[in-house]
Design a protein around this motif. Sequence first.
Motif, PDB file in Angstrom:
ATOM      1  N   ILE A 128       0.819  -1.228   0.000  1.00  0.00           N
ATOM      2  CA  ILE A 128       0.000   0.000   0.000  1.00  0.00           C
ATOM      3  C   ILE A 128       0.848   1.271   0.000  1.00  0.00           C
ATOM      4  O   ILE A 128       0.338   2.346  -0.270  1.00  0.00           O
ATOM      5  CB  ILE A 128      -0.978   0.054   1.194  1.00  0.00           C
ATOM      6  N   PHE A 129       2.144   1.154   0.299  1.00  0.00           N
ATOM      7  CA  PHE A 129       2.973   2.377   0.259  1.00  0.00           C
ATOM      8  C   PHE A 129       2.878   3.046  -1.109  1.00  0.00           C
ATOM      9  O   PHE A 129       2.878   4.264  -1.222  1.00  0.00           O
ATOM     10  CB  PHE A 129       4.443   2.056   0.581  1.00  0.00           C
TER      11      PHE A 129
ATOM     12  N   ILE B 280      -2.741  -0.229   9.842  1.00  0.00           N
ATOM     13  CA  ILE B 280      -2.004   0.378   8.731  1.00  0.00           C
ATOM     14  C   ILE B 280      -2.832   0.242   7.456  1.00  0.00           C
ATOM     15  O   ILE B 280      -2.980   1.194   6.698  1.00  0.00           O
ATOM     16  CB  ILE B 280      -0.619  -0.280   8.546  1.00  0.00           C
ATOM     17  N   GLY B 281      -3.385  -0.953   7.244  1.00  0.00           N
ATOM     18  CA  GLY B 281      -4.191  -1.164   6.055  1.00  0.00           C
ATOM     19  C   GLY B 281      -5.446  -0.311   6.050  1.00  0.00           C
ATOM     20  O   GLY B 281      -5.842   0.228   5.034  1.00  0.00           O
TER      21      GLY B 281
ATOM     22  N   GLY C  64      -0.464   7.314   4.969  1.00  0.00           N
ATOM     23  CA  GLY C  64       0.154   8.208   3.994  1.00  0.00           C
ATOM     24  C   GLY C  64       1.635   8.002   3.759  1.00  0.00           C
ATOM     25  O   GLY C  64       2.137   6.875   3.703  1.00  0.00           O
ATOM     26  N   PHE C  65       2.320   9.107   3.620  1.00  0.00           N
ATOM     27  CA  PHE C  65       3.716   9.112   3.230  1.00  0.00           C
ATOM     28  C   PHE C  65       4.579   8.192   4.095  1.00  0.00           C
ATOM     29  O   PHE C  65       5.451   7.487   3.607  1.00  0.00           O
ATOM     30  CB  PHE C  65       4.251  10.548   3.294  1.00  0.00           C
TER      31      PHE C  65
ATOM     32  N   MET D 126       7.986   1.091   5.528  1.00  0.00           N
ATOM     33  CA  MET D 126       7.770  -0.357   5.618  1.00  0.00           C
ATOM     34  C   MET D 126       8.651  -1.086   4.602  1.00  0.00           C
ATOM     35  O   MET D 126       8.992  -2.241   4.782  1.00  0.00           O
ATOM     36  CB  MET D 126       6.300  -0.707   5.351  1.00  0.00           C
ATOM     37  N   VAL D 127       8.984  -0.404   3.500  1.00  0.00           N
ATOM     38  CA  VAL D 127       9.716  -1.097   2.434  1.00  0.00           C
ATOM     39  C   VAL D 127      11.083  -0.494   2.151  1.00  0.00           C
ATOM     40  O   VAL D 127      11.889  -1.086   1.440  1.00  0.00           O
ATOM     41  CB  VAL D 127       8.903  -1.097   1.111  1.00  0.00           C
TER      42      VAL D 127
END
Length: 624
Positions: free
Chosen positions: A29-30, A119-120, A125-126, A131-132
């Motif tokens: 989702i990022f 989080i989901g 947002g930004f 997370m990645v």
Amino acid sequence: MTTEKHGFEAEVSRLLHMMVHSVYSEREIFLRELISNASDACDKLRYEGLTNADLLKDAGDFAIDIRLDKDTKTLTISDNGIGMNKDDLISHLGTIARSGTSAFMENISGDAQKDVNLIGQFGVGFYSVFMVADKVEVLSRKAGEEAAWLWASDGIGEYTISSAEKAGSGTSIMLHIKDDADEFLEVYRLKNIIKTYSDHITLPITLISKSKDEEAEDAETSEKVNDGTALWARPKSEITEDQYKEFYHHVGHAYDDPATTIHYRAEGKIEYTVLLYIPSQQPMDLFDPARKTKVKLYVKRVFITDDCEDLLPSYLRFMRGVVDSEDLPLNISREMLQNNPVMRSIKNAVTKRILNELEKKADKDSDGYNEFWKAFGPVLKEGIYEDFERRDQILKISRFETTADKGLSTLDDYLSRMNEGQDTIYYITADSLDAAKRSPQLEGFKAKDIEVLYFTDPVDEFWLQMMPEYEGKKFASVTRGSADLDEKKDDEKQENNPELDALIGVLKTNLGEAVKDVRVSNRLTDSAVCLVADDNDMDIHMERILKMHNKLDGAASARVMEINGENPLIKALSEQATKDGSVDALKDASQILLDQAKIMEGDLPDDPVGFASRLSAIMTNSFK
Ligand code: ADP
Ligand code: MG
């Protein structure tokens, strides 16, 4: 060149800690968040450009590029939108400014698994990039400014800002992808994510990756990935539920599921397309004093503004979505939107449509409607007060709790349950349902089986002033005026009771100006006392609301104190009242009786310290 170090706001640090250590399985989702921001940034610049053409001088066509480089393990999301200057970077990417993120923070429970799932739901947002990525660099230049800035952080405690160079306005966000996230360096994976979450974005999203071809060094392949047609412009039959949902998340900056989706095209003299959603959860800013509507106005598929007072009435501010007009000019400015006849008729027609949809839902799906009502009823009811034309329709679809305890009821339900000969709709106003239920003023009504409506939203006091009756029956507050609970009137016992009369005399003398009158109640069956407003005085709860908002001129009005002749305490006090010296002997008791009535209203005694010491004295005496 200097590099400044800044610490994140404490809340952001907490959030980042979660992101960095997140084991959330849908980290993808990022990308949705970054694309959504890029698209918003382009919309903003396009709108600013309407009134300041210079800003668009070298902007070119708006577009979002996603550049993938496996060698350096980086992913770069670029837009040519509004951009951010140094102050913007500090306030937007270093603090929690946005509503979605603060809603997220408020929902954090401390239970890691639960929080990760949030989080989901919220997206956050930004910051979800961490997370990645173990390092993120944001290169940005604000439209109309020469300077560019580089914001960089590893998501732990601090970020740096330094001046930089950049051609053209906009933002480029470079993610250094974590080792365990290299799936996000695969073309097929990225294409899939964009299709899933961002297909509806109307700007072209192009995925560019270095070609594997060793021969042709620096060769690149690029491909436009999203469909790019405005979702609302497509026929309903071609839109899946998931696509509707994703678009709601994007357009509403929301992460709940929409409860109702309204999608239609109006054809005729004025043409426009409507795609509106009723959220399932209250948005954070629902009770903001500004009462702004959030529906976005488009003209021929081009975003115009999301700050348009003339699109929907304030009492529908929970709606999210878009209205796209075919008739307005593309270069319409804020000033031109005001009092525009096209806008006026769109507003009228869309408002009517929404209320009709709600009416239909109320008929067909009462459980679903009740859910809606619990979340948005207090807002919708503002319309009874301020929308003269639709007052009756809104009242018809309004729901209330009542003493009948049958769940949410309509006013028509109430009318159908009224006792024979009853010509008044009784209500009690209070701060909450619990407070309303505990009100002593209800006792007599319950004993006589007369149903009373609970009005527990502040707005109830206000619309009541505009709607003194419904279907020919007057509304009457059970805390105001004398209660005509018929039979009791003939109760001789109470009328001719010299001891009770003596007590009334004592109370009047002792309480003086603090009460307007003292009289025997026929609305009490258990409690000793209650306060009511005199016929022509303001209702007690209304006065409290005004006091809270500093809207009350002068002192609060004195109340009528009603006593219950059947109550053992009142009986005991009455006996005392006929004795010599009773005025002095009952001084403390009189005051405590009044204070007790105030406390039952949810107010403080006028003199809490005095109240406590009087009560202590009486308790001490009783244990002697
Ligand atoms: P939200 O989008 O809900 O406001 P985000 O955390 O996604 O919250 O972004 C925070 C803010 O940072 C945005 O409101 C915007 O002002 C700014 N921002 C983020 N990305 C960009 C971008 N690509 N261009 C310009 N501003 C941006
Ligand atoms: Mg965002």
